[in-house]
Design a protein around this motif. Structure first.
Motif, PDB file in Angstrom:
ATOM      1  N   ILE A  35       0.997  -1.186   0.124  1.00 27.29           N
ATOM      2  CA  ILE A  35       0.075  -0.080   0.019  1.00 27.29           C
ATOM      3  C   ILE A  35       0.868   1.281   0.095  1.00 27.29           C
ATOM      4  O   ILE A  35       0.668   2.278  -0.806  1.00 27.29           O
ATOM      5  CB  ILE A  35      -0.901  -0.017   1.376  1.00 27.29           C
ATOM      6  N   GLU A  36       1.882   1.063   0.724  1.00 20.02           N
ATOM      7  CA  GLU A  36       2.719   2.299   0.791  1.00 20.02           C
ATOM      8  C   GLU A  36       3.509   2.716  -0.607  1.00 20.02           C
ATOM      9  O   GLU A  36       3.478   3.709  -0.988  1.00 20.02           O
ATOM     10  CB  GLU A  36       3.972   1.988   1.873  1.00 20.02           C
ATOM     11  N   ARG A  37       3.870   1.512  -1.192  1.00 17.61           N
ATOM     12  CA  ARG A  37       4.443   1.402  -2.396  1.00 17.61           C
ATOM     13  C   ARG A  37       3.661   2.127  -3.467  1.00 17.61           C
ATOM     14  O   ARG A  37       3.929   2.962  -4.310  1.00 17.61           O
ATOM     15  CB  ARG A  37       5.073   0.120  -2.689  1.00 17.61           C
ATOM     16  N   MET A  38       2.152   1.738  -3.459  1.00 19.07           N
ATOM     17  CA  MET A  38       1.311   2.115  -4.563  1.00 19.07           C
ATOM     18  C   MET A  38       1.041   3.497  -4.011  1.00 19.07           C
ATOM     19  O   MET A  38       1.002   4.517  -5.191  1.00 19.07           O
ATOM     20  CB  MET A  38      -0.031   1.454  -4.361  1.00 19.07           C
ATOM     21  N   ALA A  39       1.137   4.070  -2.854  1.00 22.94           N
ATOM     22  CA  ALA A  39       0.806   5.422  -2.774  1.00 22.94           C
ATOM     23  C   ALA A  39       1.969   6.453  -3.162  1.00 22.94           C
ATOM     24  O   ALA A  39       1.799   7.356  -3.728  1.00 22.94           O
ATOM     25  CB  ALA A  39       0.617   5.811  -1.084  1.00 22.94           C
ATOM     26  N   ASP A  40       3.265   5.828  -2.903  1.00 21.10           N
ATOM     27  CA  ASP A  40       4.276   6.465  -3.522  1.00 21.10           C
ATOM     28  C   ASP A  40       4.220   6.449  -5.112  1.00 21.10           C
ATOM     29  O   ASP A  40       4.747   7.650  -5.716  1.00 21.10           O
ATOM     30  CB  ASP A  40       5.493   5.626  -3.503  1.00 21.10           C
ATOM     31  N   VAL A  41       3.984   5.570  -5.926  1.00 18.81           N
ATOM     32  CA  VAL A  41       3.649   5.640  -7.195  1.00 18.81           C
ATOM     33  C   VAL A  41       2.776   6.584  -7.590  1.00 18.81           C
ATOM     34  O   VAL A  41       3.064   7.430  -8.700  1.00 18.81           O
ATOM     35  CB  VAL A  41       3.308   4.387  -7.808  1.00 18.81           C
ATOM     36  N   VAL A  42       1.608   6.824  -6.978  1.00 17.27           N
ATOM     37  CA  VAL A  42       0.617   7.772  -7.614  1.00 17.27           C
ATOM     38  C   VAL A  42       0.656   9.240  -6.980  1.00 17.27           C
ATOM     39  O   VAL A  42      -0.043   9.914  -7.481  1.00 17.27           O
ATOM     40  CB  VAL A  42      -0.599   7.095  -7.285  1.00 17.27           C
ATOM     41  N   ALA A  43       1.657   9.325  -5.908  1.00 16.53           N
ATOM     42  CA  ALA A  43       1.783  10.752  -5.297  1.00 16.53           C
ATOM     43  C   ALA A  43       2.001  11.654  -6.342  1.00 16.53           C
ATOM     44  O   ALA A  43       2.918  11.578  -7.326  1.00 16.53           O
ATOM     45  CB  ALA A  43       2.882  10.650  -4.155  1.00 16.53           C
ATOM     46  N   LYS A  44       1.543  12.716  -6.403  1.00 17.18           N
ATOM     47  CA  LYS A  44       1.581  13.881  -7.281  1.00 17.18           C
ATOM     48  C   LYS A  44       1.459  13.610  -8.685  1.00 17.18           C
ATOM     49  O   LYS A  44       2.088  14.370  -9.547  1.00 17.18           O
ATOM     50  CB  LYS A  44       2.962  14.540  -6.843  1.00 17.18           C
ATOM     51  N   GLN A  45       0.711  12.567  -9.114  1.00 19.63           N
ATOM     52  CA  GLN A  45       0.653  12.044 -10.551  1.00 19.63           C
ATOM     53  C   GLN A  45      -0.803  12.467 -10.962  1.00 19.63           C
ATOM     54  O   GLN A  45      -1.673  12.928 -10.260  1.00 19.63           O
ATOM     55  CB  GLN A  45       0.678  10.597 -10.635  1.00 19.63           C
ATOM     56  N   ASP A  46      -0.884  12.884 -12.102  1.00 12.88           N
ATOM     57  CA  ASP A  46      -1.966  13.088 -12.877  1.00 12.88           C
ATOM     58  C   ASP A  46      -3.275  12.153 -12.719  1.00 12.88           C
ATOM     59  O   ASP A  46      -2.913  10.750 -13.356  1.00 12.88           O
ATOM     60  CB  ASP A  46      -1.979  13.519 -14.297  1.00 12.88           C
ATOM     61  N   MET A  47      -4.227  12.296 -11.874  1.00 11.72           N
ATOM     62  CA  MET A  47      -5.156  11.143 -11.856  1.00 11.72           C
ATOM     63  C   MET A  47      -6.132  10.916 -12.905  1.00 11.72           C
ATOM     64  O   MET A  47      -6.757  10.035 -13.283  1.00 11.72           O
ATOM     65  CB  MET A  47      -6.078  11.567 -10.575  1.00 11.72           C
ATOM     66  N   SER A  48      -6.006  11.807 -13.827  1.00 10.26           N
ATOM     67  CA  SER A  48      -6.894  11.368 -15.201  1.00 10.26           C
ATOM     68  C   SER A  48      -6.286  10.608 -16.320  1.00 10.26           C
ATOM     69  O   SER A  48      -6.663  10.381 -17.353  1.00 10.26           O
ATOM     70  CB  SER A  48      -7.122  12.869 -15.816  1.00 10.26           C
ATOM     71  N   VAL A  49      -4.777  10.289 -16.049  1.00 11.98           N
ATOM     72  CA  VAL A  49      -4.412   9.427 -17.128  1.00 11.98           C
ATOM     73  C   VAL A  49      -4.852   7.966 -17.061  1.00 11.98           C
ATOM     74  O   VAL A  49      -5.284   7.302 -16.176  1.00 11.98           O
ATOM     75  CB  VAL A  49      -2.857   8.987 -16.620  1.00 11.98           C
ATOM     76  N   PRO A  50      -5.276   7.593 -18.276  1.00 13.11           N
ATOM     77  CA  PRO A  50      -5.903   6.188 -18.563  1.00 13.11           C
ATOM     78  C   PRO A  50      -5.301   5.001 -18.019  1.00 13.11           C
ATOM     79  O   PRO A  50      -4.069   5.043 -18.133  1.00 13.11           O
ATOM     80  CB  PRO A  50      -6.312   6.204 -20.118  1.00 13.11           C
ATOM     81  N   VAL A  51      -5.768   4.040 -17.670  1.00 15.02           N
ATOM     82  CA  VAL A  51      -5.239   2.698 -17.149  1.00 15.02           C
ATOM     83  C   VAL A  51      -5.382   1.805 -18.259  1.00 15.02           C
ATOM     84  O   VAL A  51      -6.494   1.176 -18.201  1.00 15.02           O
ATOM     85  CB  VAL A  51      -5.573   2.372 -15.893  1.00 15.02           C
ATOM     86  N   PRO A  52      -4.445   1.372 -19.229  1.00 12.30           N
ATOM     87  CA  PRO A  52      -4.871   0.515 -20.166  1.00 12.30           C
ATOM     88  C   PRO A  52      -4.966  -0.959 -19.749  1.00 12.30           C
ATOM     89  O   PRO A  52      -5.711  -1.575 -20.476  1.00 12.30           O
ATOM     90  CB  PRO A  52      -3.350   0.404 -21.013  1.00 12.30           C
ATOM     91  N   THR A  53      -4.633  -1.415 -18.596  1.00  7.77           N
ATOM     92  CA  THR A  53      -4.979  -2.776 -17.958  1.00  7.77           C
ATOM     93  C   THR A  53      -6.377  -2.882 -17.334  1.00  7.77           C
ATOM     94  O   THR A  53      -6.742  -4.086 -17.000  1.00  7.77           O
ATOM     95  CB  THR A  53      -3.719  -3.266 -17.065  1.00  7.77           C
ATOM     96  N   CYS A  54      -7.032  -1.599 -17.074  1.00  6.52           N
ATOM     97  CA  CYS A  54      -8.142  -1.708 -16.507  1.00  6.52           C
ATOM     98  C   CYS A  54      -9.089  -0.674 -17.383  1.00  6.52           C
ATOM     99  O   CYS A  54      -9.303   0.671 -17.041  1.00  6.52           O
ATOM    100  CB  CYS A  54      -8.413  -1.188 -15.118  1.00  6.52           C
ATOM    101  N   PRO A  55      -9.577  -1.224 -18.455  1.00  5.83           N
ATOM    102  CA  PRO A  55     -10.109  -0.429 -19.557  1.00  5.83           C
ATOM    103  C   PRO A  55     -11.500   0.301 -18.555  1.00  5.83           C
ATOM    104  O   PRO A  55     -12.333  -0.422 -18.213  1.00  5.83           O
ATOM    105  CB  PRO A  55     -10.701  -1.412 -20.501  1.00  5.83           C
ATOM    106  N   GLY A  56     -11.507   1.581 -19.111  1.00  3.64           N
ATOM    107  CA  GLY A  56     -12.481   2.537 -18.766  1.00  3.64           C
ATOM    108  C   GLY A  56     -12.167   3.280 -17.370  1.00  3.64           C
ATOM    109  O   GLY A  56     -12.804   4.191 -16.803  1.00  3.64           O
ATOM    110  N   TRP A  57     -11.087   2.931 -16.883  1.00  2.00           N
ATOM    111  CA  TRP A  57     -10.543   3.585 -15.624  1.00  2.00           C
ATOM    112  C   TRP A  57      -9.264   4.453 -16.074  1.00  2.00           C
ATOM    113  O   TRP A  57      -8.664   4.349 -16.670  1.00  2.00           O
ATOM    114  CB  TRP A  57     -10.049   2.423 -14.562  1.00  2.00           C
ATOM    115  N   ASP A  58      -9.332   5.592 -15.095  1.00  5.33           N
ATOM    116  CA  ASP A  58      -7.971   6.318 -15.098  1.00  5.33           C
ATOM    117  C   ASP A  58      -7.318   6.176 -13.511  1.00  5.33           C
ATOM    118  O   ASP A  58      -7.963   5.377 -12.820  1.00  5.33           O
ATOM    119  CB  ASP A  58      -8.459   7.739 -15.310  1.00  5.33           C
ATOM    120  N   VAL A  59      -6.263   6.799 -13.592  1.00  3.97           N
ATOM    121  CA  VAL A  59      -5.365   6.474 -12.441  1.00  3.97           C
ATOM    122  C   VAL A  59      -6.483   6.857 -10.946  1.00  3.97           C
ATOM    123  O   VAL A  59      -6.024   6.168 -10.045  1.00  3.97           O
ATOM    124  CB  VAL A  59      -4.102   7.132 -12.350  1.00  3.97           C
ATOM    125  N   GLY A  60      -7.135   7.945 -11.098  1.00  2.00           N
ATOM    126  CA  GLY A  60      -7.977   8.194 -10.039  1.00  2.00           C
ATOM    127  C   GLY A  60      -8.888   7.305  -9.701  1.00  2.00           C
ATOM    128  O   GLY A  60      -9.240   6.796  -8.395  1.00  2.00           O
TER     129      GLY A  60
END
Length: 250
Positions: free
Chosen positions: A17-42
């Motif tokens: 959980i800490e590692r994932m939080a580090d990955v997404v910190a200060k990132q653009d939450m609107s970036v699409p997630v190709p491995t989860c179609p229809g989702w963005d990072v948020g």
């Protein structure tokens, strides 16, 4: 292979959980997630942090039924700028709930091992896979450690028959065809398609189709359809692997 305890799964889930939080910190939450179609990072973060709190509530209460996650107040921030911190804050909530209970205590799960220990294992791999989703979306190279990957392959295969919301899983039958997953680390599994379903065992034997990868982590990414089969060395009936991956999709 390493044998994990409930406490080890719990601690590893907290680190993921800490590692994932580090990955997404200060990132653009609107970036699409190709491995989860229809989702963005948020949406990915909201889902993952929500699952942590949902699981924590059921473990804390030793729930006998599934709680309706959609009906729960999970505290998702209105401002997506707060998503990474909210995800991180869910770690201690989950870890404390898991630590407080006997791993052998009965509780509702969607898999076969209906005990608290199922949740610590599931949340480790749930978070690892979604951390990988975030890394792929953000252009990072995902990695899963050897021990986590080896257990992740088996956790996937243990739970796959119970993913009843995916009806095509019922098609995973056959007449003895085998899918062999082999790692350069020495870890390996052979999946056998039987008339009434599939089984697996630890084995280094080749199969009707054999996939070879550098690590168990790489095989876990393949099992979860987070990496394409074309990225691996495939021997034998490649169409059987494609057939399996199309149906073994959770």
């Amino acid at each position: 292979m390493r044998q994990w305890t409930h406490a080890e799964y719990t601690d590893a889930a907290g680190r993921e959980i800490e590692r994932m939080a580090d990955v997404v910190a200060k990132q653009d939450m609107s970036v699409p997630v190709p491995t989860c179609p229809g989702w963005d990072v948020g949406a990915l973060v909201a889902h993952t942090g929500g699952v942590h709190r949902w699981a924590a509530a059921m473990v804390r209460d030793l729930a006998e039924r599934r709680y309706d996650r959609e009906a729960m107040d999970l505290g998702v921030p209105e401002d997506r700028a707060g998503y990474a911190a909210w995800l991180r804050e869910g770690g201690p909530i989950l870890v404390e709930a898991l630590r407080a209970q006997d791993p052998a205590a009965p509780v509702w799960v969607w898999g076969g091992d209906r005990h608290v220990r199922w949740w610590s294992r599931r949340q480790l791999h749930e978070t690892a896979v979604h951390r990988v989703d975030a890394e792929i979306a953000l252009g990072m190279a995902p990695e899963i450690g050897e021990h986590e990957g080896a257990d992740g392959v088996e956790e996937f295969l243990d739970n796959l028959p119970y993913a009843r919301w995916r009806p095509r899983i019922r098609e995973l039958t056959g007449e003895g065809e085998t899918i062999s997953l082999q790692s350069d680390s020495g870890a390996g599994w052979v999946i056998t398609l039987n008339p009434d379903g599939f089984s697996y065992e630890r084995s280094q034997q080749p199969g009707t189709v054999t996939v070879r990868a550098a690590s168990s982590g790489d095989l876990m990414l393949l099992a979860w359809n987070r990496r394409r089969s074309g990225d691996y060395s495939v021997e034998g009936d490649a169409s059987l692997l494609t057939w399996w991956l199309e149906r073994a999709c959770v």
